[in-house]
Design an enzyme around this catalytic site. Structure first.
Site, PDB file in Angstrom:
ATOM      1  N   HIS A  85     -13.200 -23.085  12.514  1.00 34.88           N
ATOM      2  CA  HIS A  85     -12.875 -22.906  13.939  1.00 34.88           C
ATOM      3  C   HIS A  85     -11.953 -24.028  14.423  1.00 34.88           C
ATOM      4  O   HIS A  85     -11.019 -23.789  15.194  1.00 34.88           O
ATOM      5  CB  HIS A  85     -14.150 -22.945  14.795  1.00 34.88           C
ATOM      6  CG  HIS A  85     -14.904 -21.656  14.838  1.00 34.88           C
ATOM      7  ND1 HIS A  85     -14.358 -20.484  15.305  1.00 34.88           N
ATOM      8  CD2 HIS A  85     -16.188 -21.358  14.505  1.00 34.88           C
ATOM      9  CE1 HIS A  85     -15.269 -19.517  15.256  1.00 34.88           C
ATOM     10  NE2 HIS A  85     -16.392 -20.022  14.761  1.00 34.88           N
ATOM     11  N   GLY A 104     -24.679 -22.802  14.816  1.00 36.02           N
ATOM     12  CA  GLY A 104     -23.570 -23.739  14.811  1.00 36.02           C
ATOM     13  C   GLY A 104     -22.605 -23.392  15.920  1.00 36.02           C
ATOM     14  O   GLY A 104     -22.578 -22.257  16.405  1.00 36.02           O
ATOM     15  N   GLN A 142     -14.712 -23.048  20.257  1.00 33.58           N
ATOM     16  CA  GLN A 142     -15.351 -21.853  20.822  1.00 33.58           C
ATOM     17  C   GLN A 142     -15.677 -22.001  22.304  1.00 33.58           C
ATOM     18  O   GLN A 142     -15.943 -21.006  22.976  1.00 33.58           O
ATOM     19  CB  GLN A 142     -16.640 -21.524  20.055  1.00 33.58           C
ATOM     20  CG  GLN A 142     -16.381 -21.075  18.623  1.00 33.58           C
ATOM     21  CD  GLN A 142     -17.687 -20.873  17.888  1.00 33.58           C
ATOM     22  OE1 GLN A 142     -18.272 -21.825  17.384  1.00 33.58           O
ATOM     23  NE2 GLN A 142     -18.172 -19.647  17.848  1.00 33.58           N
ATOM     24  N   CYS A 157     -21.270 -15.047  14.076  1.00 37.01           N
ATOM     25  CA  CYS A 157     -20.519 -16.037  14.854  1.00 37.01           C
ATOM     26  C   CYS A 157     -20.716 -15.741  16.330  1.00 37.01           C
ATOM     27  O   CYS A 157     -20.650 -14.578  16.737  1.00 37.01           O
ATOM     28  CB  CYS A 157     -19.041 -15.936  14.487  1.00 37.01           C
ATOM     29  SG  CYS A 157     -17.991 -17.080  15.398  1.00 37.01           S
ATOM     30  N   LEU A 158     -20.957 -16.776  17.122  1.00 34.22           N
ATOM     31  CA  LEU A 158     -21.174 -16.556  18.559  1.00 34.22           C
ATOM     32  C   LEU A 158     -19.932 -15.980  19.247  1.00 34.22           C
ATOM     33  O   LEU A 158     -20.036 -15.401  20.323  1.00 34.22           O
ATOM     34  CB  LEU A 158     -21.602 -17.865  19.242  1.00 34.22           C
ATOM     35  CG  LEU A 158     -22.984 -18.392  18.825  1.00 34.22           C
ATOM     36  CD1 LEU A 158     -23.253 -19.749  19.460  1.00 34.22           C
ATOM     37  CD2 LEU A 158     -24.090 -17.407  19.183  1.00 34.22           C
ATOM     38  N   HIS A 179     -17.866 -22.999   8.069  1.00 32.17           N
ATOM     39  CA  HIS A 179     -17.530 -22.003   9.102  1.00 32.17           C
ATOM     40  C   HIS A 179     -17.056 -22.711  10.388  1.00 32.17           C
ATOM     41  O   HIS A 179     -16.024 -22.341  10.959  1.00 32.17           O
ATOM     42  CB  HIS A 179     -18.780 -21.140   9.358  1.00 32.17           C
ATOM     43  CG  HIS A 179     -18.651 -20.142  10.471  1.00 32.17           C
ATOM     44  ND1 HIS A 179     -18.805 -18.787  10.277  1.00 32.17           N
ATOM     45  CD2 HIS A 179     -18.417 -20.295  11.797  1.00 32.17           C
ATOM     46  CE1 HIS A 179     -18.650 -18.159  11.436  1.00 32.17           C
ATOM     47  NE2 HIS A 179     -18.422 -19.050  12.378  1.00 32.17           N
ATOM     48  N   GLU A 180     -17.802 -23.730  10.811  1.00 32.08           N
ATOM     49  CA  GLU A 180     -17.438 -24.423  12.062  1.00 32.08           C
ATOM     50  C   GLU A 180     -16.153 -25.219  11.896  1.00 32.08           C
ATOM     51  O   GLU A 180     -15.343 -25.310  12.821  1.00 32.08           O
ATOM     52  CB  GLU A 180     -18.577 -25.331  12.535  1.00 32.08           C
ATOM     53  CG  GLU A 180     -19.924 -24.645  12.780  1.00 32.08           C
ATOM     54  CD  GLU A 180     -19.851 -23.382  13.629  1.00 32.08           C
ATOM     55  OE1 GLU A 180     -18.933 -23.260  14.475  1.00 32.08           O
ATOM     56  OE2 GLU A 180     -20.698 -22.495  13.436  1.00 32.08           O
TER      57      GLU A 180
END
Ligand SMILES: [Zn+2]
Length: 167
Positions: free
Chosen positions: A137, A46, A51, A91-92, A133-134
């Site tokens: 962000h 994701g 991000q 997470c990226l 989660h996204e």
């Protein structure tokens, strides 16, 4: 298409609250295509626009094993949630660190697609985790915010060590 640079914690830009998308044009489609490319290139499941330092309410996800179930949500809103699950998240923006987070098991989400058409989905399990989660962000929140200060400190120290080792 091109891959976009991913912000890494503690970059303060990760705390920006994203604004709603109001224009559904070719530029938005290109941006979503670039987000998919960036997510797949980084082996992520994701990615939120936040991000990649674009502060608009856009996220992409693909929780499938074969990496062939892309989902793009524009202006997502959670209408209902229920149940509870604990899932080990990564997470990226936090390379190499993982932690258990408790979230809703099922969510009902209203969003728009790249053409501005309404999408209404009900998801559960890992995809529900990913969307929550996204969406965090987009609100300027990150998954380590859910951890105890002690656990968070340990993980961030580990991330810092890995970053130095690979620099
Ligand atoms: Zn993330």
């Amino acid at each position: 298409m091109s891959t976009l640079a991913i912000l890494e914690f503690p970059d303060p830009r990760l705390r920006t609250v994203a604004a709603p998308v109001t224009v559904f044009d070719a530029e938005l489609k290109q941006f979503v295509a670039d987000m998919y490319e960036t997510m797949y290139a980084a082996n992520g499941v994701g990615l939120a626009a936040t991000q990649v330092n674009v502060h608009k309410r856009v996220l992409v996800a693909d929780m499938s094993d074969d990496r062939n179930a892309p989902l793009a949500l524009i202006n997502p809103e959670i209408l209902e949630k229920d149940g509870q699950q604990v899932y080990q998240e990564g997470c990226l923006s936090f390379p190499g660190i993982y932690a258990d987070v408790t979230r809703a098991l099922r969510v009902k989400v209203r969003a728009q697609d790249v053409d501005g058409k309404e999408i209404l989905i009900e998801v559960e399990g890992p995809l529900a985790v990913c969307i929550q989660h996204e969406m965090d962000h987009l609100a300027g929140k990150v998954f380590v915010d859910y951890l105890s200060p002690l656990k968070r400190g340990m993980l961030l120290k580990r991330m810092e060590k890995q970053r130095k080792a690979s620099a």
